[in-house]
Scaffold this active site. Sequence first.
Site, PDB file in Angstrom:
ATOM      1  N   ARG A  93      52.138  74.909  64.200  1.00 38.92           N
ATOM      2  CA  ARG A  93      51.692  75.161  62.823  1.00 38.92           C
ATOM      3  C   ARG A  93      51.022  73.949  62.200  1.00 38.92           C
ATOM      4  O   ARG A  93      51.590  72.869  62.222  1.00 38.92           O
ATOM      5  CB  ARG A  93      52.889  75.575  61.965  1.00 38.92           C
ATOM      6  CG  ARG A  93      53.360  76.907  62.422  1.00 38.92           C
ATOM      7  CD  ARG A  93      54.497  77.464  61.685  1.00 38.92           C
ATOM      8  NE  ARG A  93      54.740  78.784  62.271  1.00 38.92           N
ATOM      9  CZ  ARG A  93      55.144  79.832  61.604  1.00 38.92           C
ATOM     10  NH1 ARG A  93      55.385  79.747  60.345  1.00 38.92           N
ATOM     11  NH2 ARG A  93      55.311  80.980  62.235  1.00 38.92           N
ATOM     12  N   SER A 208      70.787  96.654  62.023  1.00 33.84           N
ATOM     13  CA  SER A 208      69.718  95.827  61.473  1.00 33.84           C
ATOM     14  C   SER A 208      68.350  96.395  61.864  1.00 33.84           C
ATOM     15  O   SER A 208      68.121  96.727  63.033  1.00 33.84           O
ATOM     16  CB  SER A 208      69.903  94.403  62.031  1.00 33.84           C
ATOM     17  OG  SER A 208      68.820  93.587  61.692  1.00 33.84           O
ATOM     18  N   LYS A 227      76.040  93.666  66.596  1.00 34.65           N
ATOM     19  CA  LYS A 227      74.940  94.295  65.844  1.00 34.65           C
ATOM     20  C   LYS A 227      74.199  95.304  66.721  1.00 34.65           C
ATOM     21  O   LYS A 227      74.184  95.187  67.947  1.00 34.65           O
ATOM     22  CB  LYS A 227      73.969  93.230  65.334  1.00 34.65           C
ATOM     23  CG  LYS A 227      73.219  92.513  66.453  1.00 34.65           C
ATOM     24  CD  LYS A 227      72.013  91.775  65.918  1.00 34.65           C
ATOM     25  CE  LYS A 227      71.193  91.174  67.053  1.00 34.65           C
ATOM     26  NZ  LYS A 227      71.829  90.081  67.763  1.00 34.65           N
ATOM     27  N   SER A 260      57.157  92.192  54.761  1.00 31.90           N
ATOM     28  CA  SER A 260      56.339  91.041  54.361  1.00 31.90           C
ATOM     29  C   SER A 260      55.027  90.934  55.119  1.00 31.90           C
ATOM     30  O   SER A 260      54.056  90.407  54.591  1.00 31.90           O
ATOM     31  CB  SER A 260      57.133  89.752  54.548  1.00 31.90           C
ATOM     32  OG  SER A 260      57.518  89.600  55.897  1.00 31.90           O
ATOM     33  N   HIS A 288      59.759  91.088  48.584  1.00 30.92           N
ATOM     34  CA  HIS A 288      58.326  91.304  48.321  1.00 30.92           C
ATOM     35  C   HIS A 288      58.092  92.464  47.352  1.00 30.92           C
ATOM     36  O   HIS A 288      56.996  92.988  47.278  1.00 30.92           O
ATOM     37  CB  HIS A 288      57.574  91.519  49.632  1.00 30.92           C
ATOM     38  CG  HIS A 288      57.554  90.276  50.456  1.00 30.92           C
ATOM     39  ND1 HIS A 288      56.614  89.280  50.294  1.00 30.92           N
ATOM     40  CD2 HIS A 288      58.404  89.824  51.412  1.00 30.92           C
ATOM     41  CE1 HIS A 288      56.865  88.283  51.115  1.00 30.92           C
ATOM     42  NE2 HIS A 288      57.946  88.593  51.811  1.00 30.92           N
ATOM     43  N   THR A 316      64.002  87.193  45.544  1.00 25.30           N
ATOM     44  CA  THR A 316      63.609  85.781  45.449  1.00 25.30           C
ATOM     45  C   THR A 316      63.080  85.468  44.059  1.00 25.30           C
ATOM     46  O   THR A 316      62.515  86.341  43.384  1.00 25.30           O
ATOM     47  CB  THR A 316      62.529  85.445  46.506  1.00 25.30           C
ATOM     48  OG1 THR A 316      62.253  84.048  46.447  1.00 25.30           O
ATOM     49  CG2 THR A 316      61.223  86.193  46.287  1.00 25.30           C
ATOM     50  N   LYS A 319      58.551  84.091  44.594  1.00 27.64           N
ATOM     51  CA  LYS A 319      57.276  84.762  44.862  1.00 27.64           C
ATOM     52  C   LYS A 319      56.749  85.323  43.532  1.00 27.64           C
ATOM     53  O   LYS A 319      56.155  84.579  42.766  1.00 27.64           O
ATOM     54  CB  LYS A 319      57.477  85.805  45.955  1.00 27.64           C
ATOM     55  CG  LYS A 319      57.967  85.140  47.268  1.00 27.64           C
ATOM     56  CD  LYS A 319      57.938  86.054  48.449  1.00 27.64           C
ATOM     57  CE  LYS A 319      58.708  85.525  49.654  1.00 27.64           C
ATOM     58  NZ  LYS A 319      58.225  84.255  50.218  1.00 27.64           N
ATOM     59  N   THR A 348      76.190  73.057  48.000  1.00 28.56           N
ATOM     60  CA  THR A 348      74.822  72.598  47.776  1.00 28.56           C
ATOM     61  C   THR A 348      74.556  72.450  46.279  1.00 28.56           C
ATOM     62  O   THR A 348      75.202  73.115  45.457  1.00 28.56           O
ATOM     63  CB  THR A 348      73.814  73.565  48.448  1.00 28.56           C
ATOM     64  OG1 THR A 348      72.530  72.968  48.440  1.00 28.56           O
ATOM     65  CG2 THR A 348      73.755  74.909  47.761  1.00 28.56           C
ATOM     66  N   THR A 349      73.614  71.611  45.944  1.00 29.60           N
ATOM     67  CA  THR A 349      73.289  71.359  44.533  1.00 29.60           C
ATOM     68  C   THR A 349      72.726  72.622  43.878  1.00 29.60           C
ATOM     69  O   THR A 349      71.939  73.342  44.489  1.00 29.60           O
ATOM     70  CB  THR A 349      72.268  70.205  44.455  1.00 29.60           C
ATOM     71  OG1 THR A 349      72.872  69.052  45.041  1.00 29.60           O
ATOM     72  CG2 THR A 349      71.868  69.890  43.038  1.00 29.60           C
TER      73      THR A 349
END
Length: 507
Positions: A93, A208, A227, A260, A288, A316, A319, A348-349
């Site tokens: 990438r 799934s 699964k 997505s 999305h 989220t 987005k 975590t913060t």
Amino acid sequence: MPCPFIGSFNQAFVKNYGSHLMKQYGKFCPTLSRGFRSLGQDETKCPFIQQNSIISEAPKEMTEDIVERVQPYQYEKFFHEQISAKKKDYSYRIFRKVSRLAADGMYPQALEGAENHRVTVWCANDYLGASRHPVVQDAAINAIKSYGTGAGGTRNIAGNSQMTEKLETEIAKLHKKPAALIFSSCFVANDATLSTLAKILPGCLIFSDAGNHASMIQGIRNSRAPKQIFRHNDPNHLRELLSQSPPGVPKLVVFETVHSMSGAICPLDEMCNIAHEFGALTFVDEVHAVGLYGKHGAGIGEERGLQHKIDIVSGTLGKAYGNVGGYIAGSSLLVDTVRSLAPGFIFTTALPPPVLAGSLAAIRLLASEEGRSLRSKHQAIVRYLKLSLLVAGLPQLPSVSHIVPVPVKGADKVALVAESLMKRGHYVQAINYPTVARGEERLRFAPGPYHTPEMIDSLITALTEAFHENNISFNEFMKNGTCRECSMEYKVDIAYEEPYKYPMQVA
Ligand code: PLP
């Protein structure tokens, strides 16, 4: 047992003449003869050698310069091999230097590369431009001025502000759920929630969707629960697998509403009904879709009046809501369980004040009349792009949502086409493995309400040239807006004024 033969000599004699003695007589000794063959392994068994230390350790001063050097592991060589493999199969990438501009009249353009070329951005998931909306910006700026830039710690220690709780209440209200929980991203939300729930529910089975995003796959793997994978958006296959599963055990059915990379929308009602028929909970990723569908922007669940059939929804803030962070919403006890047990949430913060305030403002904005207007424009410009591609004879994958994928097979080819577009002032990232399967490479366009029909016309011209430049054939039946065969003129109309029709809400 002392050696009767050697024992008859005094120690000094043995020390001085030991090697000579051993050479001469050693082969007659039952212990030493074995020692000769494999001295080093058996030496401890020889009472003679043990006692007299003929083969004694050399003094330190003599051995310090013959230290055996064990080669350390070649870390850099290993990393080099990993990167080379990625470069060889074109999955390496390269991030473009692209700074998106937010000012009025600039958005959705960006400065690209070292020389700051002006380009139009076609692949950002800031779908409705919320990241640069004045209301959202002001909320974030004011929050920084009042509360600073950082949360100061985990939720448990320093980061559980009033705004954190306000945002969770707003998200719960949006999704019509009793509770919500925010995370540092939706990747973390999906991973933490699925891994925690599937680990603690006794004997939990997971079903799934084959097209699921990496964040859900990661959560499922981390849970180590068994699964089964059902074909992408295929309710019949889901039913088949569920019907073979033992009744009475906890089950999770996990899928996305808007995919997505393909823009497909799942048969939400059918999948939820099947899951519930077999006693499973539904975990539905609306990443999305939130901000983009439904009267208040709650997603496909709201648009189709099916929010009550989604047991756990994830979304989220990064987005359509133009900030960063992720969340889940569901029953109070379920959310409290994840809050209490998920390491990805606990250690975590917390999200920082500008993000909390910006997200809250964006959710309220997109739930309002202005949000509905932005969604209407968004859908209109998406239609315009899809029709323009069609009229130009350029390929596109069937998509029923705002995501418009243009297939360009081959990781090398798709990168070349993206490069050709960039030269012409259009930025779209080439999508290849592992984001999509090999052979399914594509350009993924996500036009928004601030893209104009003129921008799309320019994109279509650039795309046509880019296909020619890279020798990619397509069904080019148009020349200067008219059909090559019958000279009929094709023109794509854009109808912003067309009201967005919401389907009847099912109570
Ligand atoms: N779920 C889906 C379907 C996604 O496409 C993404 C991100 O691209 C995520 C979850 C993760 O969301 P976030 O960017 O908030 O981590």
